[in-house]
Design an enzyme around this catalytic site. Structure first.
Site, short mmCIF file in Angstrom:
data_model
loop_
_atom_site.label_atom_id
_atom_site.label_comp_id
_atom_site.label_asym_id
_atom_site.label_seq_id
_atom_site.Cartn_x
_atom_site.Cartn_y
_atom_site.Cartn_z
N ASP A 199 8.12 0.98 -42.83
CA ASP A 199 6.92 0.98 -42.02
C ASP A 199 5.80 1.57 -42.87
O ASP A 199 6.02 2.45 -43.68
CB ASP A 199 7.17 1.84 -40.77
CG ASP A 199 6.10 1.65 -39.72
OD1 ASP A 199 5.15 0.91 -39.98
OD2 ASP A 199 6.24 2.26 -38.65
N SER A 200 4.57 1.10 -42.65
CA SER A 200 3.48 1.39 -43.58
C SER A 200 2.89 2.78 -43.49
O SER A 200 2.18 3.22 -44.40
CB SER A 200 2.34 0.39 -43.33
OG SER A 200 1.74 0.66 -42.07
N GLY A 201 3.14 3.49 -42.39
CA GLY A 201 2.43 4.72 -42.12
C GLY A 201 1.38 4.53 -41.05
O GLY A 201 0.81 5.49 -40.54
N GLY A 202 1.13 3.28 -40.68
CA GLY A 202 0.14 3.00 -39.65
C GLY A 202 0.49 3.60 -38.31
O GLY A 202 -0.40 4.01 -37.56
N PHE A 203 1.77 3.67 -37.98
CA PHE A 203 2.15 4.25 -36.70
C PHE A 203 1.78 5.72 -36.61
O PHE A 203 1.49 6.24 -35.53
CB PHE A 203 3.65 4.09 -36.44
CG PHE A 203 4.09 4.69 -35.13
CD1 PHE A 203 3.68 4.13 -33.94
CD2 PHE A 203 4.86 5.83 -35.10
CE1 PHE A 203 4.05 4.69 -32.72
CE2 PHE A 203 5.24 6.39 -33.90
CZ PHE A 203 4.84 5.82 -32.71
N ASP B 3 -2.04 -0.53 -40.99
CA ASP B 3 -2.78 -0.92 -39.80
C ASP B 3 -3.18 0.30 -39.00
O ASP B 3 -2.65 1.40 -39.20
CB ASP B 3 -1.92 -1.84 -38.92
CG ASP B 3 -0.67 -1.15 -38.41
OD1 ASP B 3 0.04 -0.52 -39.22
OD2 ASP B 3 -0.39 -1.22 -37.21
N GLN C 225 -2.27 -6.62 -34.03
CA GLN C 225 -2.68 -5.66 -33.02
C GLN C 225 -3.40 -6.37 -31.88
O GLN C 225 -3.38 -7.59 -31.80
CB GLN C 225 -3.58 -4.60 -33.67
CG GLN C 225 -2.88 -3.75 -34.73
CD GLN C 225 -1.91 -2.74 -34.13
OE1 GLN C 225 -1.82 -2.58 -32.90
NE2 GLN C 225 -1.16 -2.07 -34.98
N GLY D 281 5.57 -12.64 -43.64
CA GLY D 281 6.05 -12.56 -42.27
C GLY D 281 5.08 -11.70 -41.49
O GLY D 281 4.03 -11.29 -42.01
N ASP E 58 13.08 -3.09 -34.60
CA ASP E 58 13.50 -1.75 -35.02
C ASP E 58 13.13 -0.76 -33.94
O ASP E 58 12.17 -0.97 -33.19
CB ASP E 58 12.83 -1.34 -36.34
CG ASP E 58 11.39 -0.89 -36.13
OD1 ASP E 58 11.17 0.32 -35.95
OD2 ASP E 58 10.48 -1.75 -36.12
N CYS F 264 33.39 -1.74 -25.61
CA CYS F 264 32.82 -1.47 -26.93
C CYS F 264 33.91 -1.32 -27.98
O CYS F 264 34.94 -0.68 -27.74
CB CYS F 264 31.96 -0.20 -26.88
SG CYS F 264 31.14 0.19 -28.44
N CYS G 151 33.34 0.08 -31.05
CA CYS G 151 32.90 1.02 -32.09
C CYS G 151 33.97 2.06 -32.38
O CYS G 151 34.93 2.25 -31.61
CB CYS G 151 31.59 1.69 -31.67
SG CYS G 151 31.76 3.03 -30.48
N CYS H 227 34.41 4.69 -29.48
CA CYS H 227 35.10 4.22 -28.28
C CYS H 227 36.58 3.94 -28.52
O CYS H 227 37.38 4.01 -27.59
CB CYS H 227 34.40 2.98 -27.73
SG CYS H 227 32.82 3.34 -26.91
N HIS I 228 28.10 5.06 -31.48
CA HIS I 228 28.28 4.20 -30.31
C HIS I 228 26.98 3.48 -29.94
O HIS I 228 26.97 2.27 -29.74
CB HIS I 228 28.78 5.00 -29.10
CG HIS I 228 28.69 4.22 -27.83
ND1 HIS I 228 29.56 3.19 -27.53
CD2 HIS I 228 27.78 4.25 -26.83
CE1 HIS I 228 29.20 2.63 -26.38
NE2 HIS I 228 28.12 3.26 -25.93
#
Length: 422
Positions: free
Chosen positions: A104-108, A183, A233, A260, A312, A350, A352, A355, A381
């Site tokens: 992730d770019s850091g925009g968040f 962004d 956005q 993308g 994600d 499940c 996993c 479980c 899990h």
């Protein structure tokens, strides 16, 4: 398709191939090819913000079926430093993960550090509108201007400056297979005029990211090619979302276009599927689309049927550390007293590690005892549950029974949780 020649006489590339498209929706099945291997889509990408999925080894993530992992450029820039990851051979080598990686770019962090709304992206749009909004008992740690963002480190209070160029430089050093353009991530509380300003700013930054990406790709030609995704956005506004998709979908600068796209920003929970469809009906069909920060089970169905390829979210791992787990019958907390003598698996269906080896009673015990292993077992899990769920959606699309699979799952899954993003 982007192709690059590398040392060792090997050609590696980034590409996206669509294998199946649904006839009654925007859903599709495909393969994203990266220098570190393919990603079969739709796919859920677990989040390892600081080059680790909290409490879980990379080997366990591979065992539970994760195809790729996502880390955050801003956090890795602060610690240990993107130059260290570059020297180590890149993010995957550094964290002992052999598969594809995203950053992730850091925009968040413009949102999370700027207004302090924790990590929440899904909001209710029917609320107040203010552009100076900030969460209670929080300090504003990010300040935005047309050139970039000034951050105050949450670690030591030091000041840092991120611009589109700096974000590209940091992400190239980190070395993920897929990067996102820098962004400005807004909240749904912002006014319409500010949403327009932020979207225009994001577009200007997108051009600068493409230019710097081209320069760095040529400068680092011995490194595997890193794909760059533009970020759409526009908040809850149809005309803004469509404008952003149209402009970024066709954008080219320095002979470079986006590989993308990410659908970003705060999203109105009640309009999630509609907003995604606005965007994906416009974006190029032959390029992958990533829905940023969305991971609640019911929302993943909306994303898939409206044309998203990858997702994600930190939700699965974050709630696991509080004893909350997903099951086919809904979400519940293992620390509740009713599980003290429950010797069944978390979820009978499940497969996993947790479980197949432990009971709800044991999980109740380790959570109530504040044992560290509780987070490890619950995270394994939850991540498996979400990864497997999207895998099942992919197979259902191929089998032609996605609608039935969705109806069956949602008919049983009674809890409606929110979404979060690191």
């Amino acid at each position: 398709m982007n192709n690059r020649e590398f040392r060792f006489g090997k050609t590696l590339s980034f590409s996206f191939d669509i294998k199946h498209a649904a006839s009654d929706s925007l859903a599709r099945v495909g393969t994203i090819n990266t220098p570190h291997g393919p990603i079969q889509t739709p796919a859920f990408i677990p989040v390892g913000t600081k080059a680790t999925v909290k409490s879980v080894l990379p080997e366990a993530m591979a065992d539970l079926g994760a195809q790729a992992l996502l880390s955050n450029a801003y956090h890795l820039y602060l610690q240990p430093g993107s130059d260290i990851l570059d020297e180590a051979g890149g993010l995957g080598e550094f964290m002992n993960w052999p598969g594809p990686t995203f950053t992730d770019s850091g925009g968040f962090q413009v949102l999370s550090l700027g207004v302090g709304f924790k990590k929440v992206l899904a909001m209710d749009s029917q609320t107040f509108r203010r552009d100076d909004v900030i969460a209670g008992n929080k300090d504003r740690l990010a300040h935005v201007d047309d050139e970039g963002v000034t951050f105050k480190s949450h670690l030591d209070g030091s000041m840092h400056r991120f611009t589109p160029e700096v974000s590209m430089q940091v992400q190239h050093q980190i070395g993920a297979d897929i990067m996102f353009a820098f962004d400005e991530c807004t909240t749904l509380h912002n006014t319409r005029p500010y949403q327009e300003l932020a979207m225009d700013r994001t577009y200007a930054w997108a051009i600068r990211c493409l230019d710097e990406h081209k320069r760095l790709t040529e400068e680092r030609s011995t490194k595997p090619y890193q794909a760059l995704f533009g970020v759409i956005q526009g908040a809850q506004y149809e005309d803004l979302r469509k404008k952003a998709a149209t402009e970024l979908g066709s954008l080219e600068s320095s002979g470079q276009s986006f590989d993308g796209f990410g659908i970003g920003g705060a999203l109105d929970k009640g309009q999630l599927g509609t907003i995604v469809s606005w965007v994906n009906e416009i974006l190029p069909e032959d390029k992958p689309r990533h829905l940023l920060g969305i991971g609640a089970p019911e929302d993943l169905f909306l994303g898939v049927e409206n044309g998203c390829d990858t997702f994600d979210c930190v939700l699965a791992s974050r709630i696991a550390r509080t004893s909350a787990v997903y099951t086919m019958e809904g979400r519940f907390n293992l620390s509740n007293s009713r599980f003290k003598r429950d010797f069944t698996p978390i979820d009978d269906e499940c497969d996993c590690y947790t479980c197949t080896h432990y009971t709800r009673a044991y999980m109740h015990h380790v959570f109530r005892g504040k044992e560290i292993v509780s987070a490890t077992l619950a995270t394994i899990h939850n991540e498996r549950f979400i990864v497997r769920l999207v895998d099942q959606m992919r197979q259902a699309l191929l089998d032609g029974n996605f609608a039935d699979m969705k109806a069956d799952f949602l008919g049983r899954y009674t809890h409606r949780s929110g979404q979060a993003r690191d």
